[in-house]
Design a protein around this motif. Sequence first.
Motif, short mmCIF file in Angstrom:
data_model
loop_
_atom_site.label_atom_id
_atom_site.label_comp_id
_atom_site.label_asym_id
_atom_site.label_seq_id
_atom_site.Cartn_x
_atom_site.Cartn_y
_atom_site.Cartn_z
N ASN A 157 0.93 -1.31 -0.09
CA ASN A 157 0.07 0.04 -0.08
C ASN A 157 0.69 1.25 -0.09
OD1 ASN A 157 -2.51 -1.19 0.19
ND2 ASN A 157 -2.65 -1.27 2.45
N PHE A 192 -5.75 4.23 -4.76
CA PHE A 192 -7.03 4.12 -5.15
C PHE A 192 -8.12 3.60 -4.14
CE2 PHE A 192 -10.85 2.45 -7.35
CZ PHE A 192 -10.99 3.38 -8.50
N GLY A 193 -9.04 4.29 -3.65
CA GLY A 193 -9.91 3.76 -2.75
C GLY A 193 -9.30 3.78 -1.43
N MET A 224 -9.71 0.26 1.27
CA MET A 224 -8.41 -0.28 1.42
C MET A 224 -8.54 -0.46 2.89
SD MET A 224 -6.42 -1.16 -0.71
CE MET A 224 -5.23 -0.91 -2.16
N ILE A 254 -10.85 -6.76 -3.37
CA ILE A 254 -11.01 -5.33 -3.33
C ILE A 254 -9.65 -4.83 -3.33
CG2 ILE A 254 -11.47 -3.18 -2.14
CD1 ILE A 254 -14.01 -4.81 -1.14
N LYS A 255 -8.50 -5.20 -2.53
CA LYS A 255 -7.21 -4.60 -2.50
C LYS A 255 -6.50 -4.97 -3.72
CE LYS A 255 -4.93 -4.23 1.38
NZ LYS A 255 -5.68 -3.17 1.86
N SER A 301 -7.77 -2.72 -6.27
CA SER A 301 -7.51 -1.32 -6.23
C SER A 301 -5.94 -1.00 -6.37
CB SER A 301 -7.69 -0.87 -4.63
OG SER A 301 -9.15 -1.08 -4.52
N TRP A 302 -4.96 -1.98 -5.91
CA TRP A 302 -3.58 -1.77 -6.20
C TRP A 302 -3.52 -1.63 -7.86
CZ3 TRP A 302 -2.54 -6.33 -2.83
CH2 TRP A 302 -2.42 -5.81 -1.59
N THR A 325 -4.70 1.69 -8.92
CA THR A 325 -3.74 2.97 -8.21
C THR A 325 -2.64 3.05 -9.53
OG1 THR A 325 -3.94 2.45 -6.41
CG2 THR A 325 -2.10 3.77 -6.72
N HIS A 353 -10.63 7.19 -6.31
CA HIS A 353 -11.67 6.48 -6.24
C HIS A 353 -12.74 6.61 -7.32
CE1 HIS A 353 -14.72 9.07 -4.52
NE2 HIS A 353 -14.03 9.76 -4.23
N GLU A 357 -15.83 0.42 -7.58
CA GLU A 357 -15.73 -0.26 -6.49
C GLU A 357 -16.82 -1.29 -5.97
OE1 GLU A 357 -13.59 2.24 -3.45
OE2 GLU A 357 -13.22 3.62 -4.97
#
Lengths: 533, 219, 350
Positions: A265, A277-278, A282, A327-328, A331-332, A335, C62, C67
Amino acid sequence: MHHSPAGENYMSYPKGFSTWIVTLDHKRIGLMYLASVLFFFLVGGIFALLIRLELFAPGGQYMTAQQYNEFFTYHGTIMVFLVIIPMIPAALGNFVLPMMLGAKDVAFPRINLFSYYLYCAGAIIAVSTMFFGGVDTGWTFYTPYSTTTATNSALMLCAAFIIGFSSIFTGLNFMATVHRLRAPGQGWMKLPLFVWAIYATSIIQVLATPVLGLTLALIAIEKTFGFGIFDPALGGDPVLFQHFFWFYSHPAVYIMVLPAMGVINEIIPTFSRKPIFGYKAMAGAIFGIALVAFVVWGHHMFTSGQTDFVNMLFSLITMFVAVPTGIKVFSWVATMYKGSLHFETPMLWAQAFLLVFVIGGLTGVILATLAADIHLHDTYFVVAHFHYVMVGGTLMGFMAGLHYWFPLMFGKMYNEFWGKVACVIVFIGFNLTFFPQFIAGQKGMPRRYFDYIPEFRIYNELSTIGSALIGFGFVIALFYFVYALVWGKKIVGKNPWRALTPEWEADCPPATENFHHDVVVTHGPYDYVGERA
Amino acid sequence: MADKVTAFKEHHHAHHFRNDEHQFETAKQGMWVFLLQEVLFFSPLFVGYLIFKFMYFQDFHDASKHLDWVMGAVNTVILIVSSFTVARAISSAQKGNRDGVVENLIFTFICGLGFLIVKYLEYSHKFHDGLLPGHFFSNPELLETAPHANLFFTFYFLMTGLHGIHVVGGLVVFAWLLKRALNNEFGPKYYTPLECAGLYWHFVDLVWIYLFPLLYLVG
Amino acid sequence: MLEMLKDLLPTAATEAARQWDHLFWFLIAVSVVFFLIVMVPLVVFVFKYRSRAGRRPTPIAHNDTLEILWTAIPTVILMGIFAWGWIVYKDLMMSAPSNSMEIKVMAQKWNWTFQYPDGRTTSNELFVPANTPVKLLITSKSSDVLHSFFVPNFRIKKDAVPGMYNVAWFNSNIVGQHIVFCAEYCGAGHSQMKAKVVVLDPERWELWQWGKEIKLPEWVGFGGMELAASSSTTASAGTETTGIMAQNSQIHADLMIKQGEKVFRSKGCIACHSAAGDSVGPSHQGLFESKVLLADGRQVVADENYIRESIENPMAKIRKGFENRVMPPYPGQLSDEEFDALVAYIKSNR
């Protein structure tokens, strides 16, 4: 403690070996952990290579079945309790966490030192079992094997008990630190995600480890005195042990992997020059994983004879681990979208982490599927899966973090070229070692086998060659790290990665009291806004 | 006594805290987390006990009749009283009453000691009757009628033993606090160790308050 | 291509195993898809967005739609996976038909003993007829350690725990020798604790029952056990167990029931229990596999484990209506054989 004089830093002031062994400085304690963890990584790694050497061909080659069993027991116990669990929280976390909060130290510096010495005491006892009868129970200590074995499992249990308390005290310390020692302006939503990860890890350490501690104590008592809780002949229940054991040891998997996620992260936004991201998702995902961790232990016991209904429930709940994990990962990747990506060594390790961790996670879903696990349970498929998560996840996360914070810790830089070479070699070696194990496992090769039928030979050969490659990669890393420490060139200025988290406001290496000023947080940890490459 | 002026030693908060209160609150929170850990440390024994009690209901019922509930009740009273005196020690410190701290600590210490003496009497009685854990179990009467009574006594000794170790730990802490109190270290400005020890002692008390009915009464 | 995939799993030798294979390849397919969903963008980004002079990152922090989607879609897929896993599990582990041939599997360091319905035993070789459901009652010798009975070709695995009967079952239509591994670590001989399930066609099964020499069928997969490649034969459907095994099973069962009745009298059970109806204690008439209502309101099925537990430890699960009756427990007073006989006797009073 006093401010270090100008030109001095936490390593050079105060001087002398004796100031190190009684130091209360979190940075020095972190380094002592780091040195110890790396030493035991070497020991555990040697055992791994011995195992792989023996398995290169079917039949007994270089050792007896008994020796082999002791070797995999040492590989497992050393790697789990002495390396993977303390590797990121106790070594990197100790150094970085208080600095990320702009604090001068952890909340309880004496307890911090105490838990380091507990770790040492446990480690010494663990190693001493090699000279007092050996241990052959595997790191899981299943009863009734562990209570009836002729080897010295009781002593190893004591060691694990003590190390467990080292882990508990570290967790306790970090929890209080995160709660009480944040810099002015640093609300919960401005914490670096590494802090969130370590905080969630600490909660698991504090809540799960004591259960393991007491359970291991019960086994040691059972072995020594025969009290009968796990002994069916006296009315006890051997499966009860598995429940207690996995109640800790499944959350322990997240003690191992959450901090690695924390490291990733930090690295991905810094090297993408973009906000993570998010952020909220996260942080939430970290807590989601930690929460679910406590109610999935039964998925280790699908074949143990627990009722079908319980099996079904645990399979169902286990599925939910994959949601926050997904989700993680998503999101990576997000990013990196439209970032400005830099591929220095830490980022390279982070990419390696992503690739293998995804495989580890997806095979985790396969194993959570009730029917699938019946065939795959206790085969090499499981071995491959958890190595993808623990080596691929935790170890690669650790290597990413070590390369990332190395300049902060020592004020020197390693050789970028060799850093990349080592990463690529370890990555290739890792996949060569563990991918064939998936296939050996799905074809039916059970784990903890000293000997195997020739059908599995090719997979074991590939695996052994891969393990040599991993070893070679780490030897390269050892050389360039030592070279950097002794002859490396000093860093000019601070913050070589241009990161925004507070720890980089310190000098490289930091002064004894970390910062020359009081840290006040005015921006988020990843507010990289539209700057040029 | 409260009017006697005591010269308390100066206490400095550690360098990484903003002030005394910051340090006090942090220490207290650490203690709470530690106690949380303690709850989970005891939990396998409670869970295991309940599982086996459910499995061997009659045997556990018969076995628990061999515990002396009077002694258990005496110990309960002793611990509750000592919890009260430890709270008084803290409030004495807040008021700057050094002698109050010392007296209450001594009284708490004596209570703890008394608890252990009663426990010793109970244990020796059990040893005499062969009411022992696992394969040491040799009580002829229960062997005949309640074959799993051995497990009851396994849990009895493990649970009260672990609790007893905590009491011993408490006594060591109180002895150390007493020495520091005599040294004028605790006053209205600084009594963190007293506060933490108090929390710990309440917890030890609370564990007993669960153990007593579970082992002695609910049978 | 598909043939190559087949090579990556052991031969599926039961219908349930074939169901398992479908599930497994589905899981692999889903995994590959998700792997690509992560990796393709990753690789594209690595090349497209790597830093170069003048590149300005876009600070996207985001995107709610995205999401929500990547939370919800995986959740739905995971629930589907779970459901399919449970369905296959029921076939694989829970569906032993009531007319299954019952084999007792006893594990101890480091071998497997199989006891057949007619009382005979074999060691490390389990002979069964093809196309016949076989129910395994798996346990480990008391004072031994855990083992696990694992037949890769059948995709079944169940732990052998001292003092506990665990159930597994299979119905194989592939005549041949199927390897059995011990899958729970049990010490120095763990990797040598192998056995085999020999699935026989009707002719050889008939001969084997009479104790005649038979030529063993080929290995199914696991060529390493015998280096020659094996070609497995599929038996014609509808094998019947009418041979001597069936007759002897009847004789053996009768003997066991008689012996059980003897134990029932000699150990004094008869004082309080009767097949005629409830007296001091509950009757055992029609007990086996019936649903029993307990004093605490739960309902349990009276299987072997329940009967054995109720003898060893009567107060564990008290029948409703008998709360105030006391039966002395019997652990250690009955041998394993006496227990088995008693259970057989109680089972006979259907």
